[in-house]
Motif scaffolding. Structure first.
Motif, PDB file in Angstrom:
ATOM      1  N   SER A   1       0.854  -1.181   0.000  1.00 42.03           N
ATOM      2  CA  SER A   1       0.000   0.000   0.000  1.00 42.03           C
ATOM      3  C   SER A   1       0.896   1.238   0.000  1.00 42.03           C
ATOM      4  O   SER A   1       1.946   1.246   0.655  1.00 42.03           O
ATOM      5  CB  SER A   1      -0.872   0.002   1.260  1.00 42.03           C
ATOM      6  N   HIS A   2       0.498   2.250  -0.696  1.00 39.04           N
ATOM      7  CA  HIS A   2       1.306   3.474  -0.710  1.00 39.04           C
ATOM      8  C   HIS A   2       1.348   4.143   0.671  1.00 39.04           C
ATOM      9  O   HIS A   2       2.239   4.946   0.934  1.00 39.04           O
ATOM     10  CB  HIS A   2       0.821   4.431  -1.797  1.00 39.04           C
ATOM     11  N   GLN A   3       0.444   3.769   1.548  1.00 38.45           N
ATOM     12  CA  GLN A   3       0.499   4.267   2.925  1.00 38.45           C
ATOM     13  C   GLN A   3       1.753   3.753   3.637  1.00 38.45           C
ATOM     14  O   GLN A   3       2.217   4.353   4.599  1.00 38.45           O
ATOM     15  CB  GLN A   3      -0.725   3.822   3.711  1.00 38.45           C
ATOM     16  N   ASP A   4       2.282   2.638   3.165  1.00 31.37           N
ATOM     17  CA  ASP A   4       3.451   2.011   3.792  1.00 31.37           C
ATOM     18  C   ASP A   4       4.757   2.400   3.110  1.00 31.37           C
ATOM     19  O   ASP A   4       5.796   1.753   3.320  1.00 31.37           O
ATOM     20  CB  ASP A   4       3.297   0.479   3.760  1.00 31.37           C
ATOM     21  N   LYS A   5       4.735   3.427   2.301  1.00 34.98           N
ATOM     22  CA  LYS A   5       5.892   3.817   1.495  1.00 34.98           C
ATOM     23  C   LYS A   5       7.191   3.958   2.304  1.00 34.98           C
ATOM     24  O   LYS A   5       8.216   3.420   1.892  1.00 34.98           O
ATOM     25  CB  LYS A   5       5.589   5.104   0.736  1.00 34.98           C
ATOM     26  N   PRO A   6       7.206   4.640   3.449  1.00 35.87           N
ATOM     27  CA  PRO A   6       8.473   4.753   4.194  1.00 35.87           C
ATOM     28  C   PRO A   6       9.033   3.382   4.610  1.00 35.87           C
ATOM     29  O   PRO A   6      10.237   3.135   4.490  1.00 35.87           O
ATOM     30  CB  PRO A   6       8.112   5.591   5.422  1.00 35.87           C
ATOM     31  N   PHE A   7       8.156   2.490   5.065  1.00 39.10           N
ATOM     32  CA  PHE A   7       8.605   1.147   5.445  1.00 39.10           C
ATOM     33  C   PHE A   7       9.125   0.386   4.226  1.00 39.10           C
ATOM     34  O   PHE A   7      10.175  -0.265   4.283  1.00 39.10           O
ATOM     35  CB  PHE A   7       7.470   0.362   6.102  1.00 39.10           C
ATOM     36  N   VAL A   8       8.396   0.488   3.113  1.00 39.62           N
ATOM     37  CA  VAL A   8       8.774  -0.242   1.899  1.00 39.62           C
ATOM     38  C   VAL A   8      10.126   0.251   1.379  1.00 39.62           C
ATOM     39  O   VAL A   8      10.964  -0.554   0.964  1.00 39.62           O
ATOM     40  CB  VAL A   8       7.681  -0.127   0.828  1.00 39.62           C
ATOM     41  N   GLU A   9      10.360   1.548   1.409  1.00 39.10           N
ATOM     42  CA  GLU A   9      11.642   2.073   0.947  1.00 39.10           C
ATOM     43  C   GLU A   9      12.796   1.522   1.782  1.00 39.10           C
ATOM     44  O   GLU A   9      13.847   1.166   1.248  1.00 39.10           O
ATOM     45  CB  GLU A   9      11.628   3.600   0.966  1.00 39.10           C
ATOM     46  N   ARG A  10      12.601   1.431   3.088  1.00 37.95           N
ATOM     47  CA  ARG A  10      13.636   0.854   3.964  1.00 37.95           C
ATOM     48  C   ARG A  10      13.805  -0.643   3.687  1.00 37.95           C
ATOM     49  O   ARG A  10      14.924  -1.156   3.625  1.00 37.95           O
ATOM     50  CB  ARG A  10      13.268   1.096   5.436  1.00 37.95           C
ATOM     51  N   LEU A  11      12.689  -1.345   3.502  1.00 33.93           N
ATOM     52  CA  LEU A  11      12.738  -2.774   3.208  1.00 33.93           C
ATOM     53  C   LEU A  11      13.486  -3.034   1.910  1.00 33.93           C
ATOM     54  O   LEU A  11      14.353  -3.913   1.853  1.00 33.93           O
ATOM     55  CB  LEU A  11      11.313  -3.340   3.118  1.00 33.93           C
ATOM     56  N   VAL A  12      13.182  -2.274   0.875  1.00 35.04           N
ATOM     57  CA  VAL A  12      13.859  -2.436  -0.415  1.00 35.04           C
ATOM     58  C   VAL A  12      15.358  -2.198  -0.254  1.00 35.04           C
ATOM     59  O   VAL A  12      16.176  -2.971  -0.765  1.00 35.04           O
ATOM     60  CB  VAL A  12      13.253  -1.505  -1.485  1.00 35.04           C
ATOM     61  N   LYS A  13      15.729  -1.154   0.460  1.00 34.01           N
ATOM     62  CA  LYS A  13      17.152  -0.879   0.693  1.00 34.01           C
ATOM     63  C   LYS A  13      17.816  -2.049   1.404  1.00 34.01           C
ATOM     64  O   LYS A  13      18.895  -2.499   1.016  1.00 34.01           O
ATOM     65  CB  LYS A  13      17.334   0.399   1.499  1.00 34.01           C
ATOM     66  N   ASP A  14      17.173  -2.556   2.443  1.00 34.34           N
ATOM     67  CA  ASP A  14      17.745  -3.681   3.199  1.00 34.34           C
ATOM     68  C   ASP A  14      17.871  -4.935   2.335  1.00 34.34           C
ATOM     69  O   ASP A  14      18.871  -5.657   2.415  1.00 34.34           O
ATOM     70  CB  ASP A  14      16.904  -3.985   4.439  1.00 34.34           C
ATOM     71  N   LEU A  15      16.874  -5.199   1.506  1.00 37.85           N
ATOM     72  CA  LEU A  15      16.943  -6.370   0.623  1.00 37.85           C
ATOM     73  C   LEU A  15      18.047  -6.218  -0.413  1.00 37.85           C
ATOM     74  O   LEU A  15      18.781  -7.177  -0.702  1.00 37.85           O
ATOM     75  CB  LEU A  15      15.590  -6.595  -0.056  1.00 37.85           C
ATOM     76  N   LEU A  16      18.177  -5.024  -0.980  1.00 40.46           N
ATOM     77  CA  LEU A  16      19.262  -4.783  -1.934  1.00 40.46           C
ATOM     78  C   LEU A  16      20.620  -4.916  -1.260  1.00 40.46           C
ATOM     79  O   LEU A  16      21.560  -5.482  -1.842  1.00 40.46           O
ATOM     80  CB  LEU A  16      19.104  -3.402  -2.580  1.00 40.46           C
ATOM     81  N   ASP A  17      20.734  -4.424  -0.028  1.00 40.35           N
ATOM     82  CA  ASP A  17      21.991  -4.560   0.723  1.00 40.35           C
ATOM     83  C   ASP A  17      22.326  -6.021   0.990  1.00 40.35           C
ATOM     84  O   ASP A  17      23.496  -6.371   1.150  1.00 40.35           O
ATOM     85  CB  ASP A  17      21.921  -3.794   2.048  1.00 40.35           C
ATOM     86  N   ALA A  18      21.296  -6.872   1.033  1.00 38.24           N
ATOM     87  CA  ALA A  18      21.492  -8.311   1.242  1.00 38.24           C
ATOM     88  C   ALA A  18      21.677  -9.043  -0.087  1.00 38.24           C
ATOM     89  O   ALA A  18      21.629 -10.271  -0.139  1.00 38.24           O
ATOM     90  CB  ALA A  18      20.303  -8.897   2.000  1.00 38.24           C
ATOM     91  N   ASN A  19      21.909  -8.286  -1.151  1.00 37.57           N
ATOM     92  CA  ASN A  19      22.162  -8.828  -2.488  1.00 37.57           C
ATOM     93  C   ASN A  19      20.981  -9.566  -3.094  1.00 37.57           C
ATOM     94  O   ASN A  19      21.163 -10.494  -3.871  1.00 37.57           O
ATOM     95  CB  ASN A  19      23.397  -9.732  -2.490  1.00 37.57           C
ATOM     96  N   LEU A  20      19.777  -9.154  -2.740  1.00 39.13           N
ATOM     97  CA  LEU A  20      18.592  -9.724  -3.371  1.00 39.13           C
ATOM     98  C   LEU A  20      18.160  -8.814  -4.510  1.00 39.13           C
ATOM     99  O   LEU A  20      18.365  -7.593  -4.458  1.00 39.13           O
ATOM    100  CB  LEU A  20      17.459  -9.863  -2.359  1.00 39.13           C
ATOM    101  N   ASN A  21      17.581  -9.382  -5.528  1.00 32.43           N
ATOM    102  CA  ASN A  21      16.979  -8.607  -6.613  1.00 32.43           C
ATOM    103  C   ASN A  21      15.567  -8.267  -6.173  1.00 32.43           C
ATOM    104  O   ASN A  21      14.846  -9.124  -5.685  1.00 32.43           O
ATOM    105  CB  ASN A  21      16.933  -9.435  -7.898  1.00 32.43           C
ATOM    106  N   VAL A  22      15.169  -7.026  -6.360  1.00 33.12           N
ATOM    107  CA  VAL A  22      13.871  -6.573  -5.862  1.00 33.12           C
ATOM    108  C   VAL A  22      13.053  -5.964  -6.998  1.00 33.12           C
ATOM    109  O   VAL A  22      13.555  -5.139  -7.752  1.00 33.12           O
ATOM    110  CB  VAL A  22      14.042  -5.525  -4.742  1.00 33.12           C
ATOM    111  N   TRP A  23      11.802  -6.414  -7.103  1.00 35.21           N
ATOM    112  CA  TRP A  23      10.844  -5.778  -8.009  1.00 35.21           C
ATOM    113  C   TRP A  23       9.929  -4.946  -7.141  1.00 35.21           C
ATOM    114  O   TRP A  23       9.225  -5.460  -6.279  1.00 35.21           O
ATOM    115  CB  TRP A  23      10.016  -6.824  -8.761  1.00 35.21           C
ATOM    116  N   VAL A  24       9.942  -3.650  -7.367  1.00 35.12           N
ATOM    117  CA  VAL A  24       9.040  -2.737  -6.657  1.00 35.12           C
ATOM    118  C   VAL A  24       8.580  -1.688  -7.670  1.00 35.12           C
ATOM    119  O   VAL A  24       9.350  -1.257  -8.536  1.00 35.12           O
ATOM    120  CB  VAL A  24       9.720  -2.108  -5.415  1.00 35.12           C
TER     121      VAL A  24
END
Length: 61
Positions: free
Chosen positions: A15-38
């Protein structure tokens, strides 16, 4: 023998209401060398949302 390591691809639906959390999650996943589709990174103006999301889901682990 050299092998190319393939990292899992993660599809993020949110949900776009969760945008701040999602941005942090995406950063953390990328830092863990995962490919992310967002959506923010994969959708461009004029793209077919249905086609892009369907492809993102099919290509994710």
């Amino acid at each position: 023998m050299n092998t190319i390591q393939q990292y899992p691809r993660v599809f993020i639906s949110h949900s776009h209401q969760d945008k701040p959390f999602v941005e942090r999650l995406v950063k953390d996943l990328l830092d863990a060398n995962l490919n992310v589709w967002v959506d923010k990174q994969e959708l461009a103006p004029g793209d077919s949302v249905i086609e892009k999301v369907s492809h993102g889901l099919r290509s994710s682990d």
